[in-house]
Design an enzyme around this catalytic site. Sequence first.
Site, mmCIF file in Angstrom:
data_model
loop_
_atom_site.group_PDB
_atom_site.id
_atom_site.type_symbol
_atom_site.label_atom_id
_atom_site.label_comp_id
_atom_site.label_asym_id
_atom_site.label_seq_id
_atom_site.Cartn_x
_atom_site.Cartn_y
_atom_site.Cartn_z
ATOM 1 N N ASP A 202 0.888 -1.289 0.001
ATOM 2 C CA ASP A 202 -0.069 -0.065 -0.033
ATOM 3 C C ASP A 202 0.828 1.336 -0.145
ATOM 4 O O ASP A 202 2.101 1.278 0.717
ATOM 5 C CB ASP A 202 -0.812 -0.142 1.401
ATOM 6 C CG ASP A 202 -2.127 0.776 1.159
ATOM 7 O OD1 ASP A 202 -2.270 1.392 0.078
ATOM 8 O OD2 ASP A 202 -2.752 1.124 2.216
ATOM 9 N N GLY A 203 0.388 2.258 -0.896
ATOM 10 C CA GLY A 203 1.091 3.550 -0.597
ATOM 11 C C GLY A 203 1.813 4.054 -1.895
ATOM 12 O O GLY A 203 2.255 5.035 -1.789
ATOM 13 N N ASN A 204 1.009 3.469 -3.106
ATOM 14 C CA ASN A 204 1.685 3.822 -4.278
ATOM 15 C C ASN A 204 1.215 5.212 -4.762
ATOM 16 O O ASN A 204 2.015 6.095 -5.168
ATOM 17 C CB ASN A 204 1.420 2.713 -5.484
ATOM 18 C CG ASN A 204 2.018 1.695 -5.225
ATOM 19 O OD1 ASN A 204 2.775 1.269 -4.366
ATOM 20 N ND2 ASN A 204 1.491 0.635 -5.778
ATOM 21 N N ARG B 23 1.983 -4.795 6.372
ATOM 22 C CA ARG B 23 1.255 -3.867 5.673
ATOM 23 C C ARG B 23 2.102 -2.804 5.494
ATOM 24 O O ARG B 23 2.425 -2.082 6.629
ATOM 25 C CB ARG B 23 0.092 -3.593 6.059
ATOM 26 C CG ARG B 23 -0.734 -2.555 5.157
ATOM 27 C CD ARG B 23 -2.196 -2.360 5.708
ATOM 28 N NE ARG B 23 -2.828 -1.385 4.620
ATOM 29 C CZ ARG B 23 -3.815 -1.350 4.106
ATOM 30 N NH1 ARG B 23 -4.755 -2.363 4.844
ATOM 31 N NH2 ARG B 23 -4.620 -0.532 3.413
ATOM 32 N N ILE C 39 -6.218 -5.231 7.961
ATOM 33 C CA ILE C 39 -5.862 -6.296 7.268
ATOM 34 C C ILE C 39 -6.634 -6.059 6.018
ATOM 35 O O ILE C 39 -6.128 -6.410 4.822
ATOM 36 C CB ILE C 39 -6.315 -7.782 7.910
ATOM 37 C CG1 ILE C 39 -5.729 -7.636 9.140
ATOM 38 C CG2 ILE C 39 -6.376 -8.885 7.038
ATOM 39 C CD1 ILE C 39 -5.676 -8.772 9.766
ATOM 40 N N ASN D 291 -10.946 -3.436 -5.495
ATOM 41 C CA ASN D 291 -10.148 -2.479 -6.364
ATOM 42 C C ASN D 291 -10.789 -2.073 -7.454
ATOM 43 O O ASN D 291 -10.587 -1.093 -8.037
ATOM 44 C CB ASN D 291 -8.364 -2.704 -6.486
ATOM 45 C CG ASN D 291 -7.671 -2.726 -5.290
ATOM 46 O OD1 ASN D 291 -6.764 -3.169 -5.348
ATOM 47 N ND2 ASN D 291 -8.113 -1.678 -4.499
HETATM 48 C C1 IPE Z 1 -1.464 0.280 -3.384
HETATM 49 O O1 IPE Z 1 -1.427 1.356 -3.496
HETATM 50 C C2 IPE Z 1 -1.439 -0.510 -4.844
HETATM 51 C C3 IPE Z 1 -2.639 -1.173 -5.272
HETATM 52 C C4 IPE Z 1 -3.750 -1.139 -4.742
HETATM 53 C C5 IPE Z 1 -2.569 -1.730 -6.744
HETATM 54 P P1 IPE Z 1 -2.446 2.606 -3.467
HETATM 55 O O2 IPE Z 1 -2.806 2.719 -4.814
HETATM 56 O O3 IPE Z 1 -3.645 2.176 -2.454
HETATM 57 O O4 IPE Z 1 -1.907 3.923 -2.756
HETATM 58 P P2 IPE Z 1 -2.317 4.740 -1.834
HETATM 59 O O5 IPE Z 1 -2.898 4.310 -0.573
HETATM 60 O O6 IPE Z 1 -3.497 5.525 -2.676
HETATM 61 O O7 IPE Z 1 -1.248 5.686 -1.649
HETATM 62 MG MG MG Z 2 -3.979 2.455 -0.685
#
Ligand code: IPE
Ligand code: MG
Length: 230
Positions: free
Chosen positions: A2-4, A166, A173, A50
Amino acid sequence: MDGNGRWAKRRFMPRFFGHKQGVDALVRTVRVCADRGVEYLTVFAFSSENWKRSSDEVSGLMGLVLVAVSKYLMKLSDEGVRIRIVGDRDAVGDKVREAWDHAERVTAHNTRITLSVAFNYGGRWDVVQAARRAMADGIKPQDLDEDCLSRRMAMHFAPDPDLFIRTGGEVRISNFLLWQVAYSELYFTDCLWPDFGPEQIDAAIASYRERERRFGGRLPEDATPQAANA
Ligand code: IPE
Ligand code: MG
């Protein structure tokens, strides 16, 4: 993983840029884990939830799968990585499904580390599909037990994770391996996924080593020693 999105935003870049960096962080993580002796690494790449993201982001992520497979598959395979995909494959597009099938086929004989990619996966979905399979197999209610379901879960081929990590600062979770994390050690870090690397992996493993695992037992001696599977 998480966090991209936040990682990209901090750099005034589109979210996709963060996802792209996220692929590199994944490859780096696989290599470091293999080097540290981890036998099973399971990552949450795309959740059943997603799909709610913008269609641009979803198609960007699907395209990224194709790019990542063509860029890294042979390299990782040569390094002994076996790839497994867990999740509802029927609902992803043909191209992505074919790329995943191909990745599994090419790496099936590898034994150094198993990288399981949870894609279109949800922990609740997994429990439901395992129960459905048990019913389809004609298991009687009185014969249904934990083993019987475990054998039908998407991760049936791997031991339960010892360590659950995580990134990205959220402390939940989020429907990842619900059934399998019953006794996993949980580790949360503010590090955004694209920044995840050897230093963070070693910190997580060091934290894991300090935990006293009792598996519901009373004495530390009750715990069965296991290899570190993240
Ligand atoms: C997670 O990063 C990657 C995927 C779900 C593919 P996010 O897209 O959730 O990044 P943030 O949480 O917005 O920073
Ligand atoms: Mg995220």
